[in-house]
Write an enzyme that holds these catalytic residues in place. Structure first.
Site, PDB file in Angstrom:
ATOM      1  N   ASP A   1     -99.484 -19.483   1.035  1.00 58.32           N
ATOM      2  CA  ASP A   1    -101.102 -19.792   1.963  1.00 58.32           C
ATOM      3  C   ASP A   1    -101.953 -20.289   2.199  1.00 58.32           C
ATOM      4  OD1 ASP A   1    -101.673 -17.653   4.245  1.00 58.32           O
ATOM      5  OD2 ASP A   1    -102.868 -16.344   2.068  1.00 58.32           O
TER       6      ASP A   1
ATOM      7  N   TYR B   1    -106.226 -21.778   3.620  1.00 59.26           N
ATOM      8  CA  TYR B   1    -107.293 -21.925   3.872  1.00 59.26           C
ATOM      9  C   TYR B   1    -108.638 -22.074   4.440  1.00 59.26           C
ATOM     10  CZ  TYR B   1    -111.789 -19.833   0.645  1.00 59.26           C
ATOM     11  OH  TYR B   1    -113.121 -19.452   0.396  1.00 59.26           O
TER      12      TYR B   1
ATOM     13  N   HIS C   1    -114.723 -18.571   7.818  1.00 60.53           N
ATOM     14  CA  HIS C   1    -113.907 -17.739   6.066  1.00 60.53           C
ATOM     15  C   HIS C   1    -114.605 -18.415   5.224  1.00 60.53           C
ATOM     16  CE1 HIS C   1    -111.942 -15.259   4.361  1.00 60.53           C
ATOM     17  NE2 HIS C   1    -110.953 -16.152   3.378  1.00 60.53           N
TER      18      HIS C   1
ATOM     19  N   ARG D   1    -120.810 -17.629  -3.972  1.00 64.33           N
ATOM     20  CA  ARG D   1    -121.863 -18.286  -4.966  1.00 64.33           C
ATOM     21  C   ARG D   1    -123.039 -18.916  -4.063  1.00 64.33           C
ATOM     22  NH1 ARG D   1    -116.824 -20.312  -4.203  1.00 64.33           N
ATOM     23  NH2 ARG D   1    -117.052 -21.726  -2.530  1.00 64.33           N
TER      24      ARG D   1
ATOM     25  N   GLU E   1    -106.344  -9.700   5.383  1.00 61.98           N
ATOM     26  CA  GLU E   1    -106.707 -10.953   5.882  1.00 61.98           C
ATOM     27  C   GLU E   1    -105.539 -10.913   6.835  1.00 61.98           C
ATOM     28  OE1 GLU E   1    -108.067 -13.334   2.232  1.00 61.98           O
ATOM     29  OE2 GLU E   1    -106.704 -14.026   2.850  1.00 61.98           O
TER      30      GLU E   1
ATOM     31  N   GLU F   1    -104.478 -13.328   9.720  1.00 60.31           N
ATOM     32  CA  GLU F   1    -103.609 -14.983   9.238  1.00 60.31           C
ATOM     33  C   GLU F   1    -102.689 -14.850  10.878  1.00 60.31           C
ATOM     34  OE1 GLU F   1    -102.841 -15.959   5.569  1.00 60.31           O
ATOM     35  OE2 GLU F   1    -104.020 -15.077   4.777  1.00 60.31           O
TER      36      GLU F   1
ATOM     37  N   ASP G   1    -102.182 -10.978   5.235  1.00 60.21           N
ATOM     38  CA  ASP G   1    -101.900 -11.320   3.417  1.00 60.21           C
ATOM     39  C   ASP G   1    -102.514 -10.265   2.527  1.00 60.21           C
ATOM     40  OD1 ASP G   1    -100.820 -12.781   1.444  1.00 60.21           O
ATOM     41  OD2 ASP G   1    -102.846 -14.104   1.566  1.00 60.21           O
TER      42      ASP G   1
ATOM     43  N   ARG H   1    -109.587  -7.270  -3.997  1.00 64.76           N
ATOM     44  CA  ARG H   1    -110.895  -8.303  -3.709  1.00 64.76           C
ATOM     45  C   ARG H   1    -110.844  -7.885  -5.707  1.00 64.76           C
ATOM     46  NH1 ARG H   1    -109.922 -11.666  -0.172  1.00 64.76           N
ATOM     47  NH2 ARG H   1    -110.162 -11.269   2.056  1.00 64.76           N
TER      48      ARG H   1
ATOM     49  N   GLN I   1    -108.106  -9.636  -7.902  1.00 58.38           N
ATOM     50  CA  GLN I   1    -108.210 -11.584  -7.701  1.00 58.38           C
ATOM     51  C   GLN I   1    -109.614 -12.541  -7.771  1.00 58.38           C
ATOM     52  OE1 GLN I   1    -109.116 -11.845  -3.288  1.00 58.38           O
ATOM     53  NE2 GLN I   1    -109.157 -14.008  -3.765  1.00 58.38           N
TER      54      GLN I   1
ATOM     55  N   TYR J   1    -109.034 -15.117 -11.050  1.00 55.28           N
ATOM     56  CA  TYR J   1    -108.644 -15.847 -10.300  1.00 55.28           C
ATOM     57  C   TYR J   1    -109.715 -17.708 -11.239  1.00 55.28           C
ATOM     58  CZ  TYR J   1    -112.900 -17.035  -7.087  1.00 55.28           C
ATOM     59  OH  TYR J   1    -114.107 -16.932  -6.680  1.00 55.28           O
TER      60      TYR J   1
ATOM     61  N   LYS K   1    -103.039 -10.579  -5.088  1.00 57.46           N
ATOM     62  CA  LYS K   1    -102.027 -10.848  -3.691  1.00 57.46           C
ATOM     63  C   LYS K   1    -101.073 -10.601  -3.569  1.00 57.46           C
ATOM     64  CE  LYS K   1    -105.668 -13.845  -1.280  1.00 57.46           C
ATOM     65  NZ  LYS K   1    -106.512 -13.650  -0.113  1.00 57.46           N
TER      66      LYS K   1
ATOM     67  N   THR L   1     -97.605  -9.025   1.584  1.00 63.03           N
ATOM     68  CA  THR L   1     -98.285  -9.674   3.071  1.00 63.03           C
ATOM     69  C   THR L   1     -97.021  -9.129   3.487  1.00 63.03           C
ATOM     70  OG1 THR L   1     -98.340 -11.807   1.116  1.00 63.03           O
ATOM     71  CG2 THR L   1     -98.063 -12.208   3.685  1.00 63.03           C
TER      72      THR L   1
ATOM     73  N   THR M   1    -106.609 -16.314   6.015  1.00 68.51           N
ATOM     74  CA  THR M   1    -107.845 -16.030   6.921  1.00 68.51           C
ATOM     75  C   THR M   1    -108.761 -16.006   7.976  1.00 68.51           C
ATOM     76  OG1 THR M   1    -108.141 -14.152   5.095  1.00 68.51           O
ATOM     77  CG2 THR M   1    -109.798 -14.028   7.316  1.00 68.51           C
TER      78      THR M   1
ATOM     79  N   GLU N   1    -115.823 -10.068   4.298  1.00 63.99           N
ATOM     80  CA  GLU N   1    -116.662 -10.744   5.775  1.00 63.99           C
ATOM     81  C   GLU N   1    -117.314  -9.771   6.338  1.00 63.99           C
ATOM     82  OE1 GLU N   1    -115.291 -14.795   7.275  1.00 63.99           O
ATOM     83  OE2 GLU N   1    -113.520 -13.737   6.777  1.00 63.99           O
TER      84      GLU N   1
END
Length: 400
Positions: A124, A126, A131, A140, A197, A199, A231, A235, A238, A242, A251, A255, A344, A358
């Site tokens: 997968d 990114y 996104h 962040r 997600e 995709e 997917d 959250r 994750q 992560y 994750k 899927t 995504t 989002e």
């Protein structure tokens, strides 16, 4: 009133002769017998029986079409894919074949659809700048939204092939460790921030040799077609796991993929240039002289029947050909049945975001037990036709 002929499609049907996506189905009278089929309108054409009906056109490939999955056909390579596609188009379009072909159709609502291919590996990516920027700002807020490597290489991770499931498969809410920012220690329990997600997935047909990278120009020789992917993402699990490594249990629980694999050749009219690059790319990723690598897919995200987003796949920064080139540049080999997904899909507008993280700016609400999520998509085809990619759906069940 006589039954409508399977050859007579409604005007604008997105599953006409320009599309012809492949899937695997079974019927009520033979539930254990999985067969390869092609969708045409609201019916499925049984390809396993086509060599008997049109032996001159397709008999050399009878063994491939008699398989219970698409994998032998995927491994056969692009010349065979094109030969079979041409024969199927003739079967549904040439009036001379109607008497032989008509009995091979099954109403779509009378068959069971299955996972169309055996998944070898799952990767997968990114690859949506919108996104990645949105997620970076949420997670962040005091740092740069994108990491410094993001516009130099397609970022991705290896997922779990064994939990790729076909559309319609329920998704059980996963359990795992969670830790909110204001908690001293982690707790264990069902995910409280279950997300989607939206995709697009790419299915590898022809394998490659270990230690031999697959260049941009070889994309069509190895990739058979396109499917839709959800997917599912926990959250809260994750976010806690992560750092410093990548996605894992948040994750790997599920899927979902659509039942139909649309051949790349059906999407020629939808090819489009990707967004302008901000930096010169290293030669193995430089597609400035290649055919347009983007695809104009219009995705729709529905939750409990309500449309919540329409992400545009044409806005993706990294193309599927670049993703394939990057994931093999270190010498990693491809296997028949490999699936790699775009990550995504999100666009620049508020109604074009491909996940609830989002759409809600990280505040929720997220998915509740009983919610049903459906992704659908189409692409522009020749002469104003639409090319449908079908749907991928899943309903959330409580944790066990």
């Amino acid at each position: 009133m006589p039954e409508q002929s399977p050859f007579d499609l409604a005007e604008g049907d997105p599953f006409g002769p320009h599309n012809l996506p492949y899937g695997v189905f079974s019927t009520a009278d033979a539930p254990g017998r999985h067969r390869i089929g092609v969708r045409y309108g609201d019916r499925v054409l049984d390809l396993s029986a086509l060599p008997s009906a049109l032996p001159a056109a397709i008999h050399p490939h009878a063994e491939l079409l008699a398989a219970p999955t698409l994998n032998p056909l995927l491994a056969a390579g692009r010349p065979v894919w094109q030969q079979i596609r041409a024969a199927v188009r003739s079967a549904v379009s040439d009036p001379a074949h109607r008497d032989e072909v008509a009995p091979l159709f099954h109403p779509l609502d009378e068959v069971t659809l299955h996972l169309p291919f055996e998944v070898a590996d799952y990767v997968d990516f990114y690859s949506s700048e919108h996104h990645a920027t949105n997620v970076g700002r949420i997670f962040r807020p005091n740092d740069a939204a994108l990491p410094p490597n993001w516009k130099h290489l397609p970022i991705g991770y290896h997922g779990r092939a064994g939990t790729v499931v076909p559309t319609g498969t329920p998704v059980v809410r996963p359990q795992g460790q969670r830790k909110a920012p204001d908690e001293e220690l982690p707790s264990f329990g069902p995910s409280l921030r279950l997300d989607i997600e939206a995709e697009v997935g790419f299915v590898v047909g022809t394998p490659s040799t270990l230690h031999e990278p697959v260049g941009l120009g070889s994309f069509r020789d190895h990739v058979f077609g396109v499917c839709l992917v959800n997917d599912w993402s926990a959250r809260d699990i994750q976010a806690w796991e992560y750092v410093p490594l990548g996605p894992f249990l948040g994750k790997s629980f599920a899927t979902s993929v659509s039942a139909w694999i649309t051949p790349l050749d059906a999407l020629d009219e939808a090819r489009t240039p990707p967004p302008a690059r901000d930096f010169p790319l290293l030669p193995y990723l430089d597609d400035s002289a290649a055919e347009p690598g983007g695809i104009d897919l219009r995705i729709e995200v529905r939750i409990n029947g309500e449309t919540v987003s329409r992400p545009p796949f044409s806005a993706m920064y990294w193309t599927a050909a670049q993703q394939l080139a990057h994931m093999t540049v270190n010498g990693a080999s491809l296997r028949t049945g490999d699936l790699f997904a775009s990550g995504t899909v999100s666009g620049p507008d508020p109604d074009q975001l491909g996940c609830l993280l989002e759409l809600t700016h990280g505040k929720g609400p997220y998915l509740q037990d009983g919610d049903e999520v459906t992704l659908a998509a189409w692409a522009p085809g020749p002469d104003g036709a639409r090319i449908g990619l079908g749907e991928v759906s899943g309903r959330v069940l409580p944790a066990v």
